[in-house]
Design an enzyme around this catalytic site. Structure first.
Site, short mmCIF file in Angstrom:
data_model
loop_
_atom_site.label_atom_id
_atom_site.label_comp_id
_atom_site.label_asym_id
_atom_site.label_seq_id
_atom_site.Cartn_x
_atom_site.Cartn_y
_atom_site.Cartn_z
N LYS A 1 36.41 45.19 43.95
CA LYS A 1 36.69 45.05 45.39
C LYS A 1 37.35 46.32 45.93
O LYS A 1 36.94 46.85 46.96
CB LYS A 1 37.61 43.83 45.64
CG LYS A 1 37.03 42.51 45.15
CD LYS A 1 37.94 41.33 45.47
CE LYS A 1 39.27 41.34 44.73
NZ LYS A 1 39.17 41.21 43.28
N ARG B 1 41.59 50.09 33.65
CA ARG B 1 41.85 50.63 34.99
C ARG B 1 43.12 51.50 34.99
O ARG B 1 44.13 51.18 34.39
CB ARG B 1 42.04 49.50 35.99
CG ARG B 1 42.51 50.06 37.35
CD ARG B 1 42.56 49.06 38.46
NE ARG B 1 43.03 47.77 38.08
CZ ARG B 1 42.80 46.66 38.78
NH1 ARG B 1 42.08 46.74 39.88
NH2 ARG B 1 43.27 45.52 38.38
#
Ligand code: AP5
Length: 208
Positions: free
Chosen positions: A13, A127
């Site tokens: 997202k 990440r």
């Protein structure tokens, strides 16, 4: 353009929002980023949110709803916005609906980025983000450039344990709002598997 991005943790997202807001010239309003900023600043809101976030739990609706509704009322969001991570419960979706109705504006699209559960743990644990620019990287899929690599950080909720709780919350609380937007004819489903550029192309086609 008034848009919402929905998807499981690590679906991409934030990665896609950064690209879409450039195209549509709208502010990127990420409830997660707002909460992390409040935690970093040590505000009362941040102190409330911190424990919930580290444990992979949702921050209570009454805290998050006020924060986001106040943000979308700011002048820079008057002509449009990209909401990322909000709403993620039915009461949040209803509160947003009511606020938009009061303002006399409508949503244009709700994008659902779909990625199977078994693919996202690797995205989450790999990440890294740049604290100076907010740019999102991945140790394998999108490594930071050498001049940035030394300063990237890992989010405190990007652990395997917290991820399990976040995914469970997504299925229990957030996935049920998908039919709410489907019934309004706003939902666009986008396959989130593949390279980020491929996902971006699919999003553009879904919005055409
Ligand atoms: P939030 O910050 O919203 O986190 P999230 O929804 O769990 O989503 P993520 O930010 O983890 O993932 P993403 O989909 O943005 O993926 P990204 O692009 O970074 O919320 C965090 C916490 O805040 C919540 O758990 C909760 O406690 C609280 N909170 C926030 N909003 C709330 C609300 N409304 N109500 C209550 N509580 C709230 O990508 C992930 C990784 O994958 C990156 O490394 C990226 O480089 C990589 N990647 C991206 N796309 C691809 C691709 N196509 N292929 C391979 N790798 C990719």
């Amino acid at each position: 353009m008034r848009m919402i991005l929905i998807g499981p943790p690590g679906a991409g997202k934030g990665t896609q929002a950064a690209r879409l807001v450039e195209r549509f010239h709208i502010p990127h309003i990420s409830s997660g980023d707002m909460l992390r900023a409040a935690v970093a600043e040590g505000t009362a809101l941040g102190r409330t949110a911190d424990g919930f976030m580290k444990a992979g739990q949702l921050v209570p609706d009454d805290v998050v709803i006020g924060m986001v509704i106040e943000r979308i009322a700011k002048p820079d969001a008057a002509a449009g916005f990209m909401l990322d991570g909000f709403p993620r419960t039915r009461p949040q979706a209803e509160a947003l609906d009511a606020a938009l109705a009061r303002a006399g504006v409508d949503l244009d699209a709700v994008l659902l980025i779909e990625v199977p559960d078994d693919l996202i743990l690797e995205r989450i644990t790999g990440r890294r983000s740049d604290p100076q620019t907010g740019a999102i990287y991945h140790v394998t899929f999108n490594p930071p450039p050498p001049d940035v690599a030394g300063r990237v950080v890992q989010r405190s909720d990007d652990t395997e344990e917290a991820f399990g709780a976040r995914l469970a919350k997504y299925h229990a609380e957030t996935a049920p709002i998908v039919p709410f937007y489907e019934a309004k004819g706003l939902l666009r489903r986008v396959d989130g598997i593949g390279k980020p550029d491929e996902v971006t192309d699919r999003i553009h086609r879904a919005l055409a």
